[in-house]
Enzyme design. Structure first.
Site, PDB file in Angstrom:
ATOM      1  CG  ASP A 160      -1.597  -1.357   1.405  1.00 33.53           C
ATOM      2  OD1 ASP A 160      -2.356  -1.737   0.508  1.00 33.53           O
ATOM      3  OD2 ASP A 160      -1.337  -2.045   2.412  1.00 33.53           O
ATOM      4  CG  HIS A 188      -3.352  -5.187   3.249  1.00 34.20           C
ATOM      5  ND1 HIS A 188      -2.889  -4.344   2.264  1.00 34.20           N
ATOM      6  CD2 HIS A 188      -3.722  -6.316   2.604  1.00 34.20           C
ATOM      7  CE1 HIS A 188      -2.971  -4.939   1.095  1.00 34.20           C
ATOM      8  NE2 HIS A 188      -3.478  -6.142   1.274  1.00 34.20           N
TER       9      HIS A 188
END
Ligand SMILES: NC(=O)C1=CN([C@@H]2O[C@H](COP(=O)(O)OP(=O)(O)OC[C@H]3O[C@@H](n4cnc5c(N)ncnc54)[C@H](O)[C@@H]3O)[C@@H](O)[C@H]2O)C=CC1
Ligand SMILES: O=C([O-])CC(=O)C(=O)O
Length: 329
Positions: A160, A188
């Site tokens: 990410d 996440h």
């Protein structure tokens, strides 16, 4: 070469991330160009043959740093003496599966693996959980390893982080090398919060350079948070090479340190910083030095960020309640 090899255990070794990851570990990109490694590949019994095929290819690369490959379906063997463990193998969500079913199925994987790490890993074990839901799987494994310091269990939000770096570089006409101090907060998952308020682009505050809150809220954040789904849509399979790359980055940074003046993002057990309940495995801004990480302290969190961090942390708390209810922690 006189250095003792580092034992690196990879679970889900025959999967698509495994295939993109193992060659890079063996070539020295995980730990350093002068660090010999021994690989331990853990797979479920039906996938052992495929793992053997990958091991044959590893042999055929003649990597000077690779000092051995063991393949097993027994976690107690796979984690014996492990210094680094990359927990990639997980149960994917399939049609008709509820979130609770997914957490329960993964509990069946990460609880015994956590116990095997507890009982057999080396004293300096470092664990990265990649398999989804990564933060909560890391929590399950950590809870099953009471003799291992909790901070050794981490979850991957580096993909990410890397995705956010590139999106911000594109928006500002810069390169990723110009960007520092970006943060992924939380889970996440689609609730994660990529924060540019403390980031810099060529030394200038990123939020001021962008000066476009609409882009931030309606483009940047959803693009980063939903990138996994966009890759699946485009590729017909989930991110593999970029996920393997992020796993390499995560461990390399943890072991070898962050650059002066910069930080990275890691899912780690909260110490209560920034109002994140203690023990939750949540993503924070961290610096790394001498094989240890520290949460960056003292950042001012504005209202825009606070609401988004809180929403992602709330999701993590719900996941923790769910696995607690299932007796997994
Ligand atoms: N944290 C992150 O940023 C990301 C996480 N992921 C997650 O990583 C995981 C792996 O992804 P892929 O490699 O694409 O999946 P894959 O399905 O290609 O491979 C998974 C492998 O794990 C193995 N496995 C299943 N149970 C196991 C067990 N108990 N012990 C050892 N191995 C076991 C399977 O046999 C399979 O070979 C998935 O959960 C995926 O959602 C993927 C991308 C990014
Ligand atoms: O969404 C998925 O299944 C894979 C993943 O975690 C990602 O690409 O971030």
């Amino acid at each position: 070469m006189t250095r003792t090899p580092v034992n690196v255990t990879v679970t889900g070794a025959a999967g698509q991330i495994g295939y993109a990851l193992l060659f890079r570990i063996a070539s020295g990109q995980l730990l350093g160009a002068d660090v010999p490694v021994k690989l331990r590949l853990l797979e479920i019994t039906p996938a052992l043959k495929a793992a053997e095929g990958t091991a044959m290819e590893l042999d055929d690369c003649a990597f000077p740093l690779l000092q051995g490959i063991d393949i097993t379906d027994d976690p107690n063997v796979a984690f014996d003496g492990a210094n680094v463990a990359l927990l990639v193998g997980a149960r994917p969500r399939t049609k008709g599966m509820e979130r609770g079913d997914l957490l329960e199925a993964n509990g069946g994987i990460f609880k015994p693996q956590g116990k095997a790490i507890n009982d057999h890993a080396a004293d300096d074990i470092k664990v990265l959980v990649v398999g989804n839901p990564a933060n909560t799987n890391a929590l399950i494994a950590q809870a099953a390893a009471p003799d291992v310091p909790a901070e050794r269990f981490t979850a991957m939000t580096r993909l990410d982080h890397n995705r956010a770096l590139t999106q911000l570089a594109k928006k500002t006409g810069s390169t990723v090398a110009d960007i520092k101090r970006l943060t992924i907060w939380g889970n996440h998952s689609a609730t994660q919060y990529p924060d540019i308020f403390h980031a810099t682009v060529a030394g200038k505050n990123a939020a001021e350079v962008v000066a476009d809150e609409k882009w931030l809220a309606e483009d940047f954040i959803p693009t980063v948070a939903k990138r996994g789904a966009a890759i699946i849509e485009a590729r017909g399979a989930s991110s593999a090479a970029s996920a393997a790359n992020a796993a390499i980055d995560h461990v390399h940074t943890w072991v070898n340190g962050t650059a002066e003046g910069d930080w990275t993002s890691m899912g780690i057990p909260s110490d209560g910083s920034y109002g994140v309940p203690e023990g939750l495995i949540s993503s924070f801004p961290v610096t790394c030095k001498d094989g240890k990480y520290e949460i960056v302290q003292g950042l001012e969190i504005n209202e825009f960020s606070r609401a988004r961090i809180d929403a992602s942390v709330k999701e993590l708390e719900e996941e923790r309640e769910a696995v607690r209810g299932l007796g997994l922690i």
